[in-house]
Design an enzyme around this catalytic site. Sequence first.
Site, PDB file in Angstrom:
ATOM      1  CG  HIS A  63      -2.068   0.879   1.103  1.00 34.47           C
ATOM      2  ND1 HIS A  63      -2.037   2.324   1.139  1.00 34.47           N
ATOM      3  CD2 HIS A  63      -3.475   0.882   0.710  1.00 34.47           C
ATOM      4  CE1 HIS A  63      -3.136   2.760   1.163  1.00 34.47           C
ATOM      5  NE2 HIS A  63      -4.098   1.803   0.832  1.00 34.47           N
ATOM      6  CG  HIS A  64       1.463   5.461  -2.625  1.00 29.87           C
ATOM      7  ND1 HIS A  64       2.832   5.836  -1.907  1.00 29.87           N
ATOM      8  CD2 HIS A  64       1.574   5.747  -3.624  1.00 29.87           C
ATOM      9  CE1 HIS A  64       3.243   6.638  -2.895  1.00 29.87           C
ATOM     10  NE2 HIS A  64       2.399   6.678  -3.831  1.00 29.87           N
ATOM     11  CB  ALA A  65      -0.309   3.963   3.807  1.00 26.16           C
TER      12      ALA A  65
END
Length: 476
Positions: A138-140
């Site tokens: 995830h880009h998080a």
Amino acid sequence: MERLSGLDASFLYLETSSQVMNVATILQLDPSTVPGGYSFAAMRAEMARRVTALPSLRRKLADSLTNVDHPVWIEDDDFRIERHVHRIAVPSPGRVEELAQACSHLIGQVLDRKKPLWDIWILEGMAGGKIALMLRMHHACVDGATVADLLGELATATPEPPELDPERVATTAGAASRRDLAVGGAVNFFLQRPVAALKLVPKTVPVPFEWFRRVRSGQGMPAPFLAPHTRFNAPLSSRRSIALTQLPIADVKRVKDHFGVKMNDIVLAMAGGALREYLQAHNELPDAPLVGLVPVSVRGAEEKDLVESGTNKVNGMFTRLPSNVADPLERIRVAREYATLSKAHFHEIDDNILRSFAEFAPGNSMGAIMRLYGDRRVAALHPPVFNAIISNVAGPSSEMYMLGGRVESVYPLAPIFHGLGLNMTVFSAGTELNVGLLTCTDLASDISAMARAFHDQLALLLDAVDRGETLDVSEG
């Protein structure tokens, strides 16, 4: 526990079923180098061993109704490798085209937020007995630079499994009680964040005025919402299309050295030319130059005014692309000129301004707004912010092995957004420049044609080198 920065958390808030915030890397491997021979069970077991020394792969999200701030990372005390490493078969005949087709389905699937936000898919049945590995995160959790770092930690210089760092094994994200979440969140939200806002306002007020001045004089980055419209500037569905290709780095460097420009100038020129070729074939080429967003790492930038530093340390630079220039050599000069103007403007803006503003992302409200934005197809009602995301990430130049398999290609992929439905990411590794293109199938079902256009662009430039043509870039 470790609280997410506003920018990290924003990628959680932006995510919907049709706007999935996955970053991915697809690696083609030669399994004949795996010590003891390849088997899925053995490769998964080795990954389980390696994860013990990779704290970022063992942490998961935690939140509560009493937390008024962004979520936090905590250790997953019930971590199981079977939840993260899977295998499927690539459709026959197992070429890169079939690999892209299989991965197109995977990239559009939302990761389970109840466990660490990553997984690996091992794809068997590739032509020539090869296998592929798709790492989704995830880009998080990551930006382009941290993906490269993670690959550097997972990859090795030899096929043999590495020794693990005891300090990394002992590192943990810890736990978080509801009280910890509530108190820490309240301190950030009600005490630290207002102070940060007061410091941010005087730095921000001059930015739009200076931007407008530069746009008027033609000496800066193009302003948002002034890009020409293309088919990629439309609302997304949940369907995705991927195209993968490789260019020999030696050929790209030959062009770069001959014309006396930078690698990024060549990448932008080829990207602009590939977009031109693709849109021209569909009779959709705008007269005005397209606008690209180039992610820029701001690692090392001063962070004293940030409440949380976070994982994503990136800003974005707008630059025009030479899509309206017919001559391939002139595209290099124009791409360099556009990039030089944009860099000069970009470097006058605080490196952390995007991350600072992201600290005020309104959580659940932002998520509801994004769902409404997608469901009501609002992206079709306003001019494009820009036309495409173009990333150029430098990887290792030496040979590497992933879980024992010799790496033959490393294809990068990054998210697309409503109204911004094309991501072009370039990753240099070994002797190849790996290109990964991602779009929405309902916007462009033939994105592989754009991947082929990159080869066309390089061939035109190599022909010019062979003819001994020159380019005056002294004023860029």
